[in-house]
Design a protein around this motif. Structure first.
Motif, PDB file in Angstrom:
ATOM      1  N   MET A 165      29.685 -15.246  37.681  1.00  8.18           N
ATOM      2  CA  MET A 165      30.669 -15.159  36.606  1.00  8.18           C
ATOM      3  C   MET A 165      30.179 -15.754  35.299  1.00  8.18           C
ATOM      4  O   MET A 165      30.567 -15.296  34.251  1.00  8.18           O
ATOM      5  N   VAL A 191      34.086  -8.662  36.650  1.00 11.38           N
ATOM      6  CA  VAL A 191      33.650 -10.005  36.250  1.00 11.38           C
ATOM      7  C   VAL A 191      34.284 -10.392  34.922  1.00 11.38           C
ATOM      8  O   VAL A 191      34.800 -11.495  34.767  1.00 11.38           O
ATOM      9  N   GLY A 208      35.068 -14.125  33.423  1.00 14.20           N
ATOM     10  CA  GLY A 208      33.677 -14.540  33.509  1.00 14.20           C
ATOM     11  C   GLY A 208      32.980 -14.566  32.178  1.00 14.20           C
ATOM     12  O   GLY A 208      31.820 -14.245  32.073  1.00 14.20           O
TER      13      GLY A 208
END
Length: 80
Positions: A3, A74, A79
């Motif tokens: 991430m 993600v 992230g």
């Protein structure tokens, strides 16, 4: 890709681009290429053979290839 290591700060811009690609095919490969300007280019070939690109803020991971759906997940999970 974990991430915290994608390096993209232009998450909203990248997310919009990736969402369009993922609607076509979540498994489309997306190449991330970092430039000297502190920006990252995202490249993909859509199913009808056209190469599309988007440049976003952030130094990115260098040179990596991931699926549109995975990178979108993600970014959506925070992230960035």
């Amino acid at each position: 890709m974990s991430m915290g290591d994608h390096g993209i700060r232009g998450v909203t811009d990248a997310g919009a681009f990736l969402a369009r690609l993922a609607r076509l095919d979540r498994s489309l490969p997306v190449r991330l290429r970092s430039g000297r300007s502190g920006r990252t280019a995202l490249w993909a070939r859509v199913p009808w053979g056209v190469l599309v690109t988007r440049e976003v803020e952030g130094p990115g991971p260098g040179d990596a290839t991931v699926s549109a759906g995975d990178l979108l997940s993600v970014l959506a999970a925070g992230g960035g």
